[in-house]
Design an enzyme around this catalytic site. Structure first.
Site, PDB file in Angstrom:
ATOM      1  N   TYR A   5       0.821  -1.216   0.000  1.00  0.00           N
ATOM      2  CA  TYR A   5       0.000   0.000   0.000  1.00  0.00           C
ATOM      3  C   TYR A   5       0.849   1.257   0.000  1.00  0.00           C
ATOM      4  O   TYR A   5       0.482   2.269  -0.583  1.00  0.00           O
ATOM      5  CB  TYR A   5      -0.832   0.043   1.285  1.00  0.00           C
ATOM      6  CG  TYR A   5      -1.981  -0.900   1.391  1.00  0.00           C
ATOM      7  CD1 TYR A   5      -2.075  -1.765   2.475  1.00  0.00           C
ATOM      8  CD2 TYR A   5      -3.007  -0.937   0.456  1.00  0.00           C
ATOM      9  CE1 TYR A   5      -3.144  -2.619   2.619  1.00  0.00           C
ATOM     10  CE2 TYR A   5      -4.089  -1.785   0.590  1.00  0.00           C
ATOM     11  CZ  TYR A   5      -4.151  -2.631   1.685  1.00  0.00           C
ATOM     12  OH  TYR A   5      -5.206  -3.488   1.834  1.00  0.00           O
ATOM     13  N   THR A  27      -2.278  -5.467  -6.934  1.00  0.00           N
ATOM     14  CA  THR A  27      -2.282  -4.482  -5.841  1.00  0.00           C
ATOM     15  C   THR A  27      -2.693  -5.178  -4.555  1.00  0.00           C
ATOM     16  O   THR A  27      -3.279  -6.257  -4.582  1.00  0.00           O
ATOM     17  CB  THR A  27      -3.343  -3.387  -6.092  1.00  0.00           C
ATOM     18  OG1 THR A  27      -4.630  -4.023  -6.102  1.00  0.00           O
ATOM     19  CG2 THR A  27      -3.099  -2.646  -7.388  1.00  0.00           C
ATOM     20  N   ASP A  28      -2.404  -4.528  -3.447  1.00  0.00           N
ATOM     21  CA  ASP A  28      -3.038  -4.963  -2.216  1.00  0.00           C
ATOM     22  C   ASP A  28      -4.494  -4.497  -2.302  1.00  0.00           C
ATOM     23  O   ASP A  28      -4.862  -3.691  -3.154  1.00  0.00           O
ATOM     24  CB  ASP A  28      -2.302  -4.369  -0.996  1.00  0.00           C
ATOM     25  CG  ASP A  28      -2.614  -5.144   0.258  1.00  0.00           C
ATOM     26  OD1 ASP A  28      -1.828  -5.051   1.222  1.00  0.00           O
ATOM     27  OD2 ASP A  28      -3.640  -5.854   0.281  1.00  0.00           O
ATOM     28  N   TRP A  29      -5.318  -4.991  -1.383  1.00  0.00           N
ATOM     29  CA  TRP A  29      -6.772  -4.805  -1.537  1.00  0.00           C
ATOM     30  C   TRP A  29      -7.205  -3.360  -1.306  1.00  0.00           C
ATOM     31  O   TRP A  29      -6.861  -2.767  -0.290  1.00  0.00           O
ATOM     32  CB  TRP A  29      -7.490  -5.779  -0.610  1.00  0.00           C
ATOM     33  CG  TRP A  29      -7.931  -7.038  -1.302  1.00  0.00           C
ATOM     34  CD1 TRP A  29      -9.171  -7.593  -1.310  1.00  0.00           C
ATOM     35  CD2 TRP A  29      -7.149  -7.925  -2.121  1.00  0.00           C
ATOM     36  NE1 TRP A  29      -9.214  -8.747  -2.047  1.00  0.00           N
ATOM     37  CE2 TRP A  29      -7.983  -8.954  -2.578  1.00  0.00           C
ATOM     38  CE3 TRP A  29      -5.816  -7.932  -2.547  1.00  0.00           C
ATOM     39  CZ2 TRP A  29      -7.530  -9.988  -3.416  1.00  0.00           C
ATOM     40  CZ3 TRP A  29      -5.371  -8.948  -3.366  1.00  0.00           C
ATOM     41  CH2 TRP A  29      -6.223  -9.959  -3.789  1.00  0.00           C
TER      42      TRP A  29
END
Ligand code: GLC
Length: 709
Positions: free
Chosen positions: A222, A253-255
């Site tokens: 992030y 990507t991260d969430w």
């Protein structure tokens, strides 16, 4: 593929991890019957409840949706997948810090293999693990999910984990790339790290894992790295990860890391997870107005489809939903015993004689923590508490204390919300009346006291009492127990049920023995009892330094935010992370990196160098019982360049079980690539004499050999 189909391919179908997925239209889990047996299968593009995300199916092109699920300690999906009474339980293995404490990649590979089997059986195609950020500071909330303060140990353990998972034909995903070393402001913090520290400390573990296990996927973090979001950071994702290391998988990507989708694709972040409609719109309009070349989009589409192509979903075979949970359960118990670290054992207080009567104190003795909260949680079928494990092992557990503690815990938890992946409610520690302690001291042979700490994704720990420090109640209880039991000539054992360090300095000379048990997975109680009873001889060693005090730790001056600079954290300590700092500065520590006691003793015989790329060492069990020894090789590089550590781990290996009197020869390949120093923008191998030490810990250097490159 049409532009719409391409764009939809690089954006997830927005499955939010917390709730059952909004199934893509026309997709439902289904139940079919084959030969009379109820076999729960999934439509090839079926969803798996509790999974973190999924990719888009394109029936027209025969492209199935694939399923992405957490997590490092085991597959995280909901046990209830349909209206039948089948339950998709997963094995809650020990958390990452315990895996690295085994110093045994072959054992960790077995865990990866078991997790990969459960993925196959439950229809999960990509595991969002291993998590492998450097434990820069003991207060980081997700340290339990990470491996070590050292990049070589992190990288080797991560690579073994990936090989195990991917040996099942499913994908693993290294995370979080890079410099995600705290939870505070994780969505926006700017990690200011020198290129030298990045390359030698924070990227090195990922580099080793990429080169040695070819993970199919990687998750960007992030945070920003030197001012640019990791998911938009072309230098990280294209120049270094792919250009230098040869990574050929997909980056996701991260969430909900919803930065600018166009910049993310341009930077080589191929898949936007879990995906949301606004990202599709942004990409389509960027294509339309020429801000995004279709060729750039095609590059990411190809990488995402590369993961789909290698997935079990492509075979269209139905999932079995019958993993061998029994054998995974015993594997969880075995590795937990291998990773626990015996820190103190005065006058052989341990192992405890069979059938001893034990007075068990501490809420975590009765409500033992198997893992942390957040995406690293696992929906396990059961857990074994320490009290149960000790009874199972044939010890007497004081019934009065057991009744009182279990009633207290039940009453406390009744006031708290129910456990789910994001929140694991725990009862606070409780006082025990002095006459109870005195009675217990009279009627039992030992006192056992468990100190526990919960930790999880989304927040860091505190340096204060009740977290990094013992609470007044905890230290009071320990003091009273030691006074009352020692007065009767009886011993006190402390068990640490924590995911990352607490401070021991102020109290660790009081008890007779201390076992660092970590968060040991669903078989916690049995595994701890195995070590306390001597059924398992502890062979774990610390993957991080236990400092004397928090403020001794260099990053304590720059953790969370740097002075006055909101949203920025400066890694001013540079390479001086963990033992690199303490061995160079000479600041004493409570327990050094790589430290761990055994119930037996080992002698390090002659050490020899074979050419300049292999070291051999004889190890002999000179004690009374069988055991294993994790040997570390540290290197002292020639000359002393400013700001460089005087000692760095460059290899390690663990003996097989050696019987008393038995010897073996360990071999340590020395990879020059990882001996290089990154100075003034380039890698170099300093000329001169290199001294290699065979060590039982960073402060127990036993043999050495000098090579000149
Ligand atoms: C989280 C975590 C990541 C996890 C993902 C999916 O926010 O940072 O580790 O894999 O979301 O649950």
């Amino acid at each position: 593929m049409t532009p719409q189909e391409k764009v939809r391919t690089v954006v997830g179908t927005s499955v939010s991890p917390a709730s059952p997925p909004q199934l893509a239209p026309g997709l439902v889990p289904s139940v079919t019957y084959e030969g009379g047996d109820q076999v729960n299968t999934y439509l090839s593009e079926g969803s798996v409840r509790g999974a973190a995300g999924e990719s888009l199916p394109l029936e027209r092109l025969g492209i199935p949706s694939i399923i992405y699920a957490d997590g490092p300690a085991g597959v995280r999906i909901d046990p209830v997948q349909d209206s039948t009474d089948l339950r998709d339980w997963c094995t809650a293995f020990p958390t990452a810090s315990l895996l690295s404490s085994t110093w045994d990649p072959s054992l960790v590979e077995q865990i990866g293999d078991a997790i990969g089997q459960e993925m196959r059986e439950y229809g999960v195609d990509v595991l969002l693990a291993p998590a492998m950020n450097i434990q820069r500071n003991p207060l980081t909330g997700r340290n339990f999910e990470y491996f070590s303060e050292d990049p070589l140990l992190s990288g080797r353990i991560a690579a073994a984990y990936v090989r195990g998972v991917q040996g099942n034909g499913v994908a693993a995903c290294l995370k979080h790339f890079a410099a995600n070393n705290q939870e505070l402001y994780r969505y926006g913090i700017d990690a200011r790290v020198s290129e030298r520290a990045l390359r030698e400390i924070y990227l090195r573990g990922f580099e080793i894992a990429v080169r040695e296990s070819s993970p199919a996927a990687l998750m960007s973090s992030y945070n920003k790295v030197n001012g640019i979001y990791a998911s938009e950071n072309k230098w990280l994702l294209e120049d270094v990860l792919r250009g230098e290391w040869g990574f050929d998988g997909e980056v996701m990507t991260d969430w909900w890391a919803t930065c600018d989708p166009v910049s993310q694709i341009k930077a080589g972040n191929d898949l936007l997870m879990p995906g949301c409609p606004s990202q599709i719109d942004s990409l389509l309009s960027a294509l339309k107005y020429g801000n995004l070349d279709e060729a750039e989009l095609d590059r990411s589409v190809a990488r995402v489809l590369g993961t789909v192509k290698r997935s079990p979903k492509m075979s269209g075979k139905p999932v079995g939903r019958h993993p061998d949970l029994a054998s995974h359960d015993s594997l969880a118990r075995r590795i937990a015993g291998e990773g626990m670290v015996l820190l103190r054992n005065e006058e052989s207080a341990l192992p405890i004689a069979p059938q001893s009567k034990l007075a068990l104190f501490g809420v975590y003795s009765y409500d033992t923590q198997v893992g942390g909260s957040g995406s690293g949680y696992v929906n396990r079928k059961f857990k074994v508490n320490l009290s149960e494990g000790l009874e199972e092992a044939g010890f007497g557990v004081d019934s009065t204390l057991k009744v009182n503690y279990t009633a207290y815990i039940a009453a406390e938890k009744a006031k708290l919300p129910g456990e789910y992946f994001w929140v694991i409610p725990t009862a606070g520690e409780t006082a025990v009346p002095l006459e109870q302690i005195r009675r217990a001291a009279r009627e039992n042979d030992y006192a056992l006291l468990t100190f526990g700490r919960m930790a999880g994704e989304g927040s860091d720990r505190s340096a204060g009492k009740g977290d990094y420090l013992l609470s007044d109640l905890e230290s009071g209880l320990l003091g009273t127990l030691c006074r009352e039991f020692h007065a009767l000539g009886k011993k006190v054992v402390v068990v640490l049920n924590v995911g990352s360090p607490i401070e021991l300095t102020r109290w660790d000379t009081l008890p007779d023995a201390i076992l660092f048990a970590w968060m040991p997975g669903q078989q916690a109680g049995n595994a701890i009892a195995d070590v306390l009873s001597g059924k398992v001889n502890p062979s774990g060693k610390l993957p991080m330094t236990l400092a004397r005090s928090y403020t001794d730790i260099p990053s304590s001056r720059n953790f969370g935010v740097s002075e006055g600079e909101l949203n920025k954290v400066c890694y001013e300590e540079e390479l001086m992370v963990g033992y690199r700092y303490f061995c160079t500065s000479g600041v004493p520590v409570e327990y050094p990196f790589g430290f761990g006691l055994s119930y037996t003793d080992f002698n390090y015989g002659e050490m020899e160098a074979v050419g300049d790329s292999l070291i051999r060492l004889r190890v002999k069990n000179t004690g009374k019982c069988a055991g294993r020894e994790a040997v570390q090789i540290y290197v002292r590089k020639p000359g002393h360049m400013a700001g460089r550590p005087t000692l760095e781990l460059c290899a390690f290996s663990k003996t097989p079980t050696l019987m008393p009197g038995e010897s073996c020869t360990l071999e340590f390949p020395i990879e020059k690539r990882y001996l290089q120093c990154f100075e003034n923008g380039e890698w170099l191998l300093p000329e001169g004499d290199w001294t290699f030490f065979a060590a039982a810990s960073a402060e127990d250097l036993r043999r050495s050999v000098t090579l000149s490159f």
